[in-house]
Design a protein around this motif. Sequence first.
Motif, mmCIF file in Angstrom:
data_model
loop_
_atom_site.group_PDB
_atom_site.id
_atom_site.type_symbol
_atom_site.label_atom_id
_atom_site.label_comp_id
_atom_site.label_asym_id
_atom_site.label_seq_id
_atom_site.Cartn_x
_atom_site.Cartn_y
_atom_site.Cartn_z
ATOM 1 N N GLU A 167 1.045 -1.271 0.009
ATOM 2 C CA GLU A 167 0.320 -0.033 -0.123
ATOM 3 C C GLU A 167 0.969 1.302 -0.044
ATOM 4 N N ASP A 168 0.621 2.145 -0.783
ATOM 5 C CA ASP A 168 1.338 3.548 -0.917
ATOM 6 C C ASP A 168 0.823 4.298 0.164
ATOM 7 N N ARG A 169 1.397 4.070 1.630
ATOM 8 C CA ARG A 169 0.875 4.855 2.617
ATOM 9 C C ARG A 169 1.600 6.214 2.902
ATOM 10 N N THR A 170 2.749 6.291 2.228
ATOM 11 C CA THR A 170 3.603 7.674 2.587
ATOM 12 C C THR A 170 3.328 8.668 1.479
ATOM 13 N N GLY A 171 2.867 8.016 0.177
ATOM 14 C CA GLY A 171 3.048 9.122 -0.987
ATOM 15 C C GLY A 171 4.266 9.192 -1.443
ATOM 16 N N TYR A 172 5.305 8.518 -0.794
ATOM 17 C CA TYR A 172 6.725 8.471 -1.788
ATOM 18 C C TYR A 172 6.939 7.781 -2.775
ATOM 19 N N HIS A 173 7.461 8.397 -3.824
ATOM 20 C CA HIS A 173 7.719 7.405 -5.232
ATOM 21 C C HIS A 173 9.046 7.342 -5.626
ATOM 22 N N ASP A 174 9.927 8.314 -4.831
ATOM 23 C CA ASP A 174 11.432 8.339 -5.548
ATOM 24 C C ASP A 174 12.074 6.946 -5.742
ATOM 25 N N GLU A 175 12.894 6.792 -6.461
ATOM 26 C CA GLU A 175 13.560 5.527 -6.715
ATOM 27 C C GLU A 175 13.926 4.649 -5.588
ATOM 28 N N ALA A 176 14.615 5.398 -4.631
ATOM 29 C CA ALA A 176 14.974 4.490 -3.489
ATOM 30 C C ALA A 176 13.807 3.931 -2.671
ATOM 31 N N TYR A 177 12.953 5.023 -2.297
ATOM 32 C CA TYR A 177 11.608 4.709 -1.620
ATOM 33 C C TYR A 177 10.768 3.097 -2.170
ATOM 34 N N ALA A 178 10.809 3.335 -3.480
ATOM 35 C CA ALA A 178 9.929 2.481 -4.412
ATOM 36 C C ALA A 178 10.585 1.039 -4.640
ATOM 37 N N CYS A 179 12.017 1.226 -4.863
ATOM 38 C CA CYS A 179 12.790 -0.052 -5.172
ATOM 39 C C CYS A 179 13.900 -0.462 -4.453
ATOM 40 N N ASN A 180 14.345 0.195 -3.288
ATOM 41 C CA ASN A 180 15.539 -0.264 -2.657
ATOM 42 C C ASN A 180 14.941 -0.775 -1.407
ATOM 43 N N GLY A 181 15.713 -0.986 -0.403
ATOM 44 C CA GLY A 181 15.349 -1.299 0.870
ATOM 45 C C GLY A 181 14.682 -2.819 0.839
ATOM 46 N N ASN A 182 13.606 -2.791 1.562
ATOM 47 C CA ASN A 182 12.806 -3.922 1.692
ATOM 48 C C ASN A 182 12.269 -4.389 0.209
ATOM 49 N N VAL A 183 11.983 -3.330 -0.715
ATOM 50 C CA VAL A 183 11.139 -3.846 -2.039
ATOM 51 C C VAL A 183 12.335 -4.691 -2.656
ATOM 52 N N LEU A 184 13.635 -4.196 -2.780
ATOM 53 C CA LEU A 184 14.749 -4.795 -3.461
ATOM 54 C C LEU A 184 14.718 -6.457 -2.774
ATOM 55 N N LEU A 185 14.491 -6.561 -1.508
ATOM 56 C CA LEU A 185 14.884 -7.936 -0.953
ATOM 57 C C LEU A 185 13.386 -8.652 -1.409
ATOM 58 N N ASP A 186 12.347 -8.213 -1.262
ATOM 59 C CA ASP A 186 11.253 -8.833 -1.623
ATOM 60 C C ASP A 186 11.354 -9.506 -2.886
ATOM 61 N N GLN A 187 11.893 -8.701 -3.931
ATOM 62 C CA GLN A 187 12.073 -9.269 -5.225
ATOM 63 C C GLN A 187 13.152 -10.324 -5.418
ATOM 64 N N LEU A 188 14.238 -10.048 -4.426
ATOM 65 C CA LEU A 188 15.412 -11.086 -4.402
ATOM 66 C C LEU A 188 14.725 -12.363 -4.067
ATOM 67 N N HIS A 189 13.758 -12.401 -3.074
ATOM 68 C CA HIS A 189 13.271 -13.626 -2.589
ATOM 69 C C HIS A 189 12.292 -14.087 -3.351
ATOM 70 N N GLY A 190 11.910 -13.618 -4.662
ATOM 71 C CA GLY A 190 11.138 -14.173 -5.489
ATOM 72 C C GLY A 190 9.473 -14.018 -5.348
ATOM 73 N N ALA A 191 9.197 -12.926 -4.627
ATOM 74 C CA ALA A 191 7.713 -12.652 -4.270
ATOM 75 C C ALA A 191 7.274 -12.012 -5.517
ATOM 76 N N THR A 192 5.962 -12.137 -5.572
ATOM 77 C CA THR A 192 5.069 -11.552 -6.846
ATOM 78 C C THR A 192 4.349 -10.415 -5.921
ATOM 79 N N ILE A 193 4.862 -9.024 -6.432
ATOM 80 C CA ILE A 193 4.360 -7.686 -5.989
ATOM 81 C C ILE A 193 3.470 -7.005 -6.543
ATOM 82 N N SER A 194 2.282 -6.473 -5.805
ATOM 83 C CA SER A 194 1.435 -5.555 -6.589
ATOM 84 C C SER A 194 1.216 -4.549 -5.621
ATOM 85 N N THR A 195 1.066 -3.431 -6.190
ATOM 86 C CA THR A 195 0.698 -2.038 -5.389
ATOM 87 C C THR A 195 -0.621 -1.718 -5.389
ATOM 88 N N ARG A 196 -0.923 -1.094 -4.191
ATOM 89 C CA ARG A 196 -2.060 -0.506 -4.324
ATOM 90 C C ARG A 196 -2.366 1.097 -3.560
#
Length: 337
Positions: A98-127
């Motif tokens: 869920e887009d709870r903060t309204g941040y869309h910069d690259e670091a927020y949208a793609c780095n940190g936990n999101v990077l790791l979610d993808q490495l673990h092979g999850a299917t991600i969708s946003t709301r």
Amino acid sequence: MHLSRFPRLHLAHLPTPLEPMPRISDELGGPNIWIKRDDCTGLSSGGNKTRKLEFLMADAVAQGADTVITQGATQSNHARQTCAAAAKLDFECHILLEDRTGYHDEAYACNGNVLLDQLHGATISTRPADSDMNAEMEQLAQRLRDDGKTPYIIPGGGSNEIGALGYVNAALELIHQANERSLRIDHLLHATGSTGTQAGLVLGMEAMNSGIPVYGVSVRAPKQQQEEKVYGLVQRTAEYMGYSPDLVAREKVVANSDYVGEGYGLPTDAMIEAVKMLARYEGILLDPVYAGKGFSGLIDLIRKGHFKKGENVVFLHTGGSVSLFAYPKIFGLPEYS
Ligand SMILES: *Cc1c(COP(=O)(O)O)cnc(C)c1O
């Protein structure tokens, strides 16, 4: 209390260390501050959700599921730990962010936990913000069932009576560690969000008659609302464990919403000070969303004289430091090119 009656898979590195923090205690000039390192639970850089997932994933296995679904904010630590547990246990994993903060910069949208979610092979969708995330998970579960899958829905933060068992267990672990070293714990403080951590801790501490008060620093909801939500889960978990739902008195649930700032996941100056202090005095990384705000509350309470000198205060570090990489610019540090 016999938690082995409940199905559990061992995913976490336990017990997590309980360590003194002499430098920061000296600097703040108040009580002795200790840290319980639930940021070191091991799975995919650690964090508090792993303890809950030990019970939740065991329940998913018991139910014959092959797929897990969960939800959280874009930088959800819970979603990341769920993805890792699913990978380890050979489950398909779907997460709704869920887009709870309204941040869309690259670091927020793609780095940190999101990077790791993808490495673990999850299917991600946003709301979008304020979506009915439970309804969204139900819809997704129905689609997966139509495709022949057997999905198991894990609520946001893993906070239901099954996940909370992980923190009932953490209360036992902490009491045992304190007893072993003759440490009298006067206060336990941590960041509270989806409520499973505080509910489990309060229930465990009360059921064991520990006399250790638990103090939650809210990262989102106002005080009254947070306390009611935590208390509701304390009652449901008590009942699930075979206690009276009234085992714990309502006034044992104490939370404070003075350190939220402008909202969930939005930085505060006090959080930035707390993150820098722990990094520079103890070599420990907090996070901007939860533990950083939680520790900023502890710093403020110490400065206001809330605790006596000589008291022992344990800060439960609930993890989340990978989300530092989603907020690289807020700390005012020099940028190198
Ligand atoms: C989820 C989380 C919390 C809050 O725990 P709840 O059980 O959701 O209240 C605190 N700190 C971190 C780092 C978290 O990811």
